[in-house]
Design an enzyme around this catalytic site. Structure first.
Site, short mmCIF file in Angstrom:
data_model
loop_
_atom_site.label_atom_id
_atom_site.label_comp_id
_atom_site.label_asym_id
_atom_site.label_seq_id
_atom_site.Cartn_x
_atom_site.Cartn_y
_atom_site.Cartn_z
N CYS A 90 0.82 -1.21 0.00
CA CYS A 90 0.00 0.00 0.00
C CYS A 90 0.85 1.25 0.00
O CYS A 90 1.66 1.47 0.90
CB CYS A 90 -0.93 0.01 1.21
SG CYS A 90 -1.91 1.51 1.28
N ARG A 93 -0.17 4.66 2.88
CA ARG A 93 -0.15 4.40 4.31
C ARG A 93 0.07 5.62 5.20
O ARG A 93 -0.02 5.51 6.43
CB ARG A 93 0.90 3.33 4.62
CG ARG A 93 0.44 1.96 4.20
CD ARG A 93 1.49 0.91 4.49
NE ARG A 93 2.47 0.77 3.42
CZ ARG A 93 3.59 0.08 3.51
NH1 ARG A 93 3.91 -0.49 4.66
NH2 ARG A 93 4.41 -0.04 2.48
N TRP A 262 -8.87 5.76 -0.95
CA TRP A 262 -9.35 6.42 -2.15
C TRP A 262 -8.44 6.02 -3.28
O TRP A 262 -7.35 5.45 -3.05
CB TRP A 262 -9.36 7.94 -1.98
CG TRP A 262 -8.14 8.48 -1.33
CD1 TRP A 262 -6.90 8.66 -1.89
CD2 TRP A 262 -8.01 8.89 0.04
NE1 TRP A 262 -6.03 9.16 -0.96
CE2 TRP A 262 -6.68 9.31 0.24
CE3 TRP A 262 -8.91 8.94 1.14
CZ2 TRP A 262 -6.21 9.78 1.46
CZ3 TRP A 262 -8.43 9.40 2.36
CH2 TRP A 262 -7.10 9.82 2.50
N GLU A 267 -4.53 3.73 -10.94
CA GLU A 267 -5.20 2.43 -10.79
C GLU A 267 -6.31 2.29 -11.83
O GLU A 267 -6.55 1.22 -12.37
CB GLU A 267 -5.81 2.30 -9.39
CG GLU A 267 -4.79 2.38 -8.28
CD GLU A 267 -5.46 2.18 -6.93
OE1 GLU A 267 -5.79 3.18 -6.29
OE2 GLU A 267 -5.68 1.01 -6.55
N1 ARG Z 1 -6.38 -1.32 -7.78
C1 ARG Z 1 -7.72 -1.57 -7.32
C2 ARG Z 1 -8.72 -1.01 -8.32
O1 ARG Z 1 -8.34 -0.42 -9.28
C3 ARG Z 1 -7.98 -0.94 -5.99
C4 ARG Z 1 -7.05 -1.35 -4.91
C5 ARG Z 1 -7.15 -0.49 -3.70
N2 ARG Z 1 -6.77 0.84 -4.01
C6 ARG Z 1 -6.83 1.87 -3.18
N3 ARG Z 1 -6.50 3.04 -3.62
N4 ARG Z 1 -7.21 1.69 -1.94
O2 ARG Z 1 -9.91 -1.11 -8.15
#
Ligand code: ARG
Length: 387
Positions: A90, A93, A262, A267
């Protein structure tokens, strides 16, 4: 959290990494459980009521009598936060202390677990000002059973395999979509169909529940300079809430513990929408931009990738939904590492997951070295509940 900004990046942010060695398939033996209880409860950081040795003695007696022990809400809340702090994958953090912990170990039916998940989404979404939240359901019994949420996240899009090949929706969830179908769910067949939540209580069949539309905030994607981008019809959900991981604290295992932070823009922009085995949008964005896709060395993929990521960040900002870019989040991560160091703690880090999937060398984490060690408490992967 997130395996990400879990709020960290969890789950699909970087794929294909070895799972931390730790059994998740069965029951921790009484010896291991007692040793972990001792380690957790004697740790000065753990907030115990009254005398520490007495608290430990009570837990050990409970383990001898029942095969398990129950943590106080304060112990649980602390364990949830430290598990986040310890989660090597993560990048978010910095905010570990701000995690809100909702203790729903009392939820005894699939309906109650589902309702608590809806509450979780509303609390986490907070009108776009996202808050890191974990909701903890019942612990595993000595026989290994416990509640499970089958979905990898509370909000996920269905993937419909087309007879002739190809997928409508998110190819990552073709299997779960088929499972939901076999339980009787019927989706609309569209590209952004929110899957129902599938909940299984110990000794029961799984049950599915549609999420209420007003509990699922989504952002329609538009581009700051490219008007046609909106016509791609792309969108993404606001809250990444991982719901299939197992939380282990002091030897106690919580197999259903949805948690969220968030999103980091990449991602969505560099993985969910760009990976060739996900929504695979680079060719379409490049075509819209009129790029020469006939040769790799025009860098059309890279150009399209940046523009999708600009669209994601711009759209979330415009919608008032919290999100963070890769420059900011990695700088925050370095701040976190330094803060931890001043407290005498290392920051166990899985570099493969912390370095962003785009523009890596423009972020500070690319230029630093990291070591990883599996530290407890922690959030762990566990086998899919339907297998
Ligand atoms: N990578 C994942 C997605 O695209 C989410 C993982 C958790 N990510 C976060 N920012 N808490 O859905």
């Amino acid at each position: 959290m997130a395996e990400t900004a879990m709020p960290g990046a969890a789950d699909t942010a970087r794929p294909r990494c070895p799972v931390q060695a730790r059994r998740t398939d069965g029951v921790a033996g009484v010896t291991e459980l007692s040793a972990e209880a001792r380690r957790f409860l004697l740790d000065d950081e753990t907030p115990v009521d009254g005398d520490r040795e007495q608290r430990l003695a009570a837990a050990l007696a409970e383990i001898r009598a029942t095969g398990g022990y129950r943590q106080t809400t304060a112990e649980l809340a602390h364990g949830c936060r430290v598990a986040w702090r310890n989660h090597a994958r993560c990048v978010g953090r910095l905010h570990w202390k701000a995690l809100r912990v909702v203790d729903r170990r009392d939820a005894a039916s699939a309906e109650e677990v589902f309702a608590a998940c809806v509450d979780h989404l509303r609390l986490a979404t907070n009108g776009g000002r996202l808050q890191p939240v974990v909701t903890v359901f019942g612990q595993r019994s000595p026989d290994g059973s416990g509640p499970r949420i089958w979905n990898p996240q509370l909000v996920r899009y269905a993937g419909y395999a087309r007879p002739g090949g190809g997928v409508v929706g998110d190819p990552l969830h073709v299997e779960l979509t088929a499972v939901a179908g076999s339980l009787g769910w019927r989706g609309t067949g569209g590209p952004f169909d929110v899957l129902p939540l599938i909940v299984q209580m110990p000794g029961e069949e799984p049950r599915w529940f549609p999420l209420p539309g007003d509990a699922v905030l989504e952002v329609e994607l538009v581009h700051p300079d490219l008007p046609w981008f909106a016509e791609l019809g792309l969108r993404w959900h606001a809250v990444p809430a991982i719901s299939d991981m197992l939380l282990e604290i002091g030897g106690v295992e919580y197999p259903a513990c949805p948690f969220n932070g968030w999103y980091v823009g990449y991602e969505i922009g560099a993985r969910n929408l760009a990976d060739t085995d996900r929504y695979d949008m680079l060719p379409r964005v490049a075509a819209g931009m009129g790029l020469d896709t006939g040769r790799d060395d025009t860098l059309w993929k890279d150009v399209a990738l940046i523009e999708i990521n600009r669209a994601v960040l711009h759209s979330f900002h415009r919608a008032g939904v919290h999100i963070v870019d890769h420059h900011t989040v990695t700088r925050q991560f370095v701040t976190h590492e330094e803060r931890e160091k001043r407290r005498g703690r290392a920051t166990p880090t899985d570099r493969d997951w912390i370095v962003p999937p785009l523009s890596a060398s423009t972020t500070p984490v690319f230029h630093r070295t990291y070591t990883n060690a599996a530290v407890r408490p922690n959030y762990h992967r566990q086998p899919p509940a339907w297998r």
